[in-house]
Scaffold this motif. Structure first.
Motif, short mmCIF file in Angstrom:
data_model
loop_
_atom_site.label_atom_id
_atom_site.label_comp_id
_atom_site.label_asym_id
_atom_site.label_seq_id
_atom_site.Cartn_x
_atom_site.Cartn_y
_atom_site.Cartn_z
N ARG A 174 3.72 14.13 -5.16
CA ARG A 174 4.43 13.99 -3.89
C ARG A 174 5.93 14.15 -4.08
O ARG A 174 6.60 14.80 -3.28
CB ARG A 174 4.16 12.60 -3.28
N LEU A 175 6.45 13.56 -5.13
CA LEU A 175 7.89 13.61 -5.37
C LEU A 175 8.38 15.04 -5.52
O LEU A 175 9.38 15.44 -4.90
CB LEU A 175 8.24 12.80 -6.62
N PHE A 176 7.69 15.82 -6.32
CA PHE A 176 8.15 17.18 -6.57
C PHE A 176 7.85 18.12 -5.39
O PHE A 176 8.34 19.24 -5.35
CB PHE A 176 7.55 17.71 -7.87
N ASN A 177 7.06 17.63 -4.44
CA ASN A 177 6.79 18.40 -3.23
C ASN A 177 7.80 18.09 -2.13
O ASN A 177 8.02 18.88 -1.23
CB ASN A 177 5.37 18.09 -2.73
N HIS A 178 8.44 16.93 -2.23
CA HIS A 178 9.30 16.45 -1.15
C HIS A 178 10.66 17.15 -1.12
O HIS A 178 11.37 17.20 -2.11
CB HIS A 178 9.51 14.93 -1.30
N ASN A 179 10.99 17.66 0.05
CA ASN A 179 12.33 18.23 0.30
C ASN A 179 12.75 19.27 -0.73
O ASN A 179 13.92 19.31 -1.15
CB ASN A 179 13.37 17.11 0.34
N ASN A 180 11.84 20.13 -1.14
CA ASN A 180 12.19 21.15 -2.11
C ASN A 180 13.22 22.14 -1.54
O ASN A 180 13.93 22.81 -2.28
CB ASN A 180 10.94 21.92 -2.56
N GLU A 181 13.29 22.19 -0.19
CA GLU A 181 14.26 23.08 0.42
C GLU A 181 15.70 22.66 0.15
O GLU A 181 16.63 23.45 0.34
CB GLU A 181 14.02 23.18 1.94
N LEU A 182 15.90 21.43 -0.32
CA LEU A 182 17.24 20.99 -0.67
C LEU A 182 17.74 21.63 -1.96
O LEU A 182 18.91 21.54 -2.30
CB LEU A 182 17.28 19.46 -0.81
N ARG A 183 16.83 22.23 -2.70
CA ARG A 183 17.15 22.92 -3.95
C ARG A 183 17.81 22.00 -4.97
O ARG A 183 18.68 22.42 -5.74
CB ARG A 183 18.04 24.14 -3.69
N ARG A 184 17.42 20.75 -5.00
CA ARG A 184 17.96 19.85 -6.01
C ARG A 184 17.26 20.13 -7.34
O ARG A 184 16.09 20.49 -7.37
CB ARG A 184 17.81 18.39 -5.61
N PRO A 185 17.98 19.96 -8.44
CA PRO A 185 17.38 20.28 -9.74
C PRO A 185 16.33 19.27 -10.17
O PRO A 185 16.33 18.12 -9.71
CB PRO A 185 18.59 20.24 -10.69
N LEU A 186 15.45 19.72 -11.07
CA LEU A 186 14.50 18.78 -11.65
C LEU A 186 15.24 17.65 -12.37
O LEU A 186 14.92 16.46 -12.21
CB LEU A 186 13.59 19.50 -12.65
N ALA A 229 0.83 -1.21 0.00
CA ALA A 229 0.00 0.00 0.00
C ALA A 229 0.86 1.26 0.00
O ALA A 229 0.56 2.23 -0.71
CB ALA A 229 -0.93 -0.02 1.21
N ASP A 230 1.93 1.25 0.78
CA ASP A 230 2.82 2.40 0.85
C ASP A 230 3.51 2.62 -0.50
O ASP A 230 3.67 3.76 -0.95
CB ASP A 230 3.87 2.16 1.94
N ARG A 231 3.90 1.55 -1.16
CA ARG A 231 4.57 1.68 -2.45
C ARG A 231 3.60 2.06 -3.56
O ARG A 231 3.98 2.73 -4.52
CB ARG A 231 5.31 0.38 -2.78
N LEU A 232 2.35 1.66 -3.43
CA LEU A 232 1.35 2.09 -4.42
C LEU A 232 1.17 3.60 -4.39
O LEU A 232 0.89 4.21 -5.42
CB LEU A 232 0.01 1.39 -4.18
N ASP A 233 1.36 4.19 -3.23
CA ASP A 233 1.27 5.65 -3.13
C ASP A 233 2.54 6.33 -3.63
O ASP A 233 2.65 7.54 -3.61
CB ASP A 233 0.97 6.09 -1.69
N SER A 234 3.51 5.50 -4.07
CA SER A 234 4.76 6.03 -4.61
C SER A 234 4.85 5.91 -6.13
O SER A 234 5.89 6.22 -6.71
CB SER A 234 5.96 5.28 -3.99
N ILE A 235 3.79 5.42 -6.75
CA ILE A 235 3.70 5.41 -8.22
C ILE A 235 2.35 5.96 -8.63
O ILE A 235 1.37 5.83 -7.91
CB ILE A 235 3.92 3.99 -8.81
N GLY A 236 2.30 6.60 -9.80
CA GLY A 236 1.05 7.16 -10.28
C GLY A 236 1.01 8.68 -10.17
O GLY A 236 2.01 9.32 -9.83
N ALA A 237 -0.14 9.24 -10.44
CA ALA A 237 -0.29 10.70 -10.51
C ALA A 237 0.00 11.39 -9.19
O ALA A 237 0.74 12.39 -9.13
CB ALA A 237 -1.70 11.04 -10.99
#
Length: 225
Positions: free
Chosen positions: A148-160, A135-143
């Motif tokens: 979530r990915l692009f929201n996570h740790n944006n303060e790290l300023r890592r590039p796209l 269930a946790d991994r299903l929330d890690s794939i898809g729309a």
């Protein structure tokens, strides 16, 4: 009647876990982004219940406890670097002991939480842990996962994306670019890597959507379309 979320459903179905759910909600408020907030727990709980109801394996209350508590100490990983799976498992063990749950329940919940994290590569001992992991991994794939990915740790300023930074062969918990995270972790969650048949079926559409997004991203980056 309006929408009733799965956490609220869990409280109504198992009144004895209401205090634990409330504690989890307070803990999740301490996490700084929407990538691992209480609504992530809500979605994982919904997926876990769906898998349980279709597969008819495990104990629903125990599964619910494991899902509710699986990211309770996620915020500590952000501040101290401690493995959130270990910290959350320890937190769950102490909390459930205080609340009078049996050693059997505590053991299942503890191992399930300890095993849920992808980077740790642990095999759950119990079916509840396998459902939580799925269930946790299903929330890690898809729309939603992409958001979530692009929201996570944006303060790290890592590039796209940076073509000069190659994806790591083995995921170590941190990706240097957002796109690399897809190659290092997300796209390795193929449908056949899930434990339960129900999970594999759900994963198929989500995985295809994610793969198409990555392909489209790369084409646009290199101005191929």
């Amino acid at each position: 009647m309006g929408y009733i979320g799965y956490i609220e459903r869990a409280k109504r179905r198992f009144p004895e876990i209401s205090d634990i759910a409330n504690i989890v909600e307070a803990e999740m408020l301490r996490y700084p982004s929407a990538s691992h907030d209480i609504l992530h727990v809500e979605r994982v709980l919904g997926l876990g219940w769906k898998i349980y109801e279709t597969e008819n394996v495990g104990e629903l209350k125990v599964l619910t406890l494991a899902i509710l508590l699986h990211d309770a100490k996620r915020h500590e990983e952000e501040t101290s670097g401690v493995d959130h799976a270990f910290a959350s498992a320890q937190f769950a063990k102490h909390l459930l002991s205080e609340k009078g749950f049996s050693e059997t329940v505590i053991e299942i919940v503890y191992d399930s939480i300890l095993s849920h994290r992808y980077a740790n590569r642990r095999v759950p001992k119990f079916v509840e842990g396998k459902i939580l992991q799925d269930a946790d991994r299903l929330d890690s794939i898809g729309a939603i996962a992409i958001a979530r990915l692009f929201n996570h740790n944006n303060e790290l300023r890592r590039p796209l994306f940076d073509p000069r930074i190659k994806p790591k062969k083995q995921y170590d918990g941190v990706s240097e670019t957002y796109l690399n995270h897809f190659f290092e972790k997300i796209l390795k969650m193929t449908p056949n890597s899930f434990w339960m048949e129900t999970s594999r079926k759900i994963a198929e559409g989500r995985y295809e959507f994610t793969l198409n997004f990555v392909r489209k991203f790369i084409k646009e980056w290199y101005v191929m379309e």
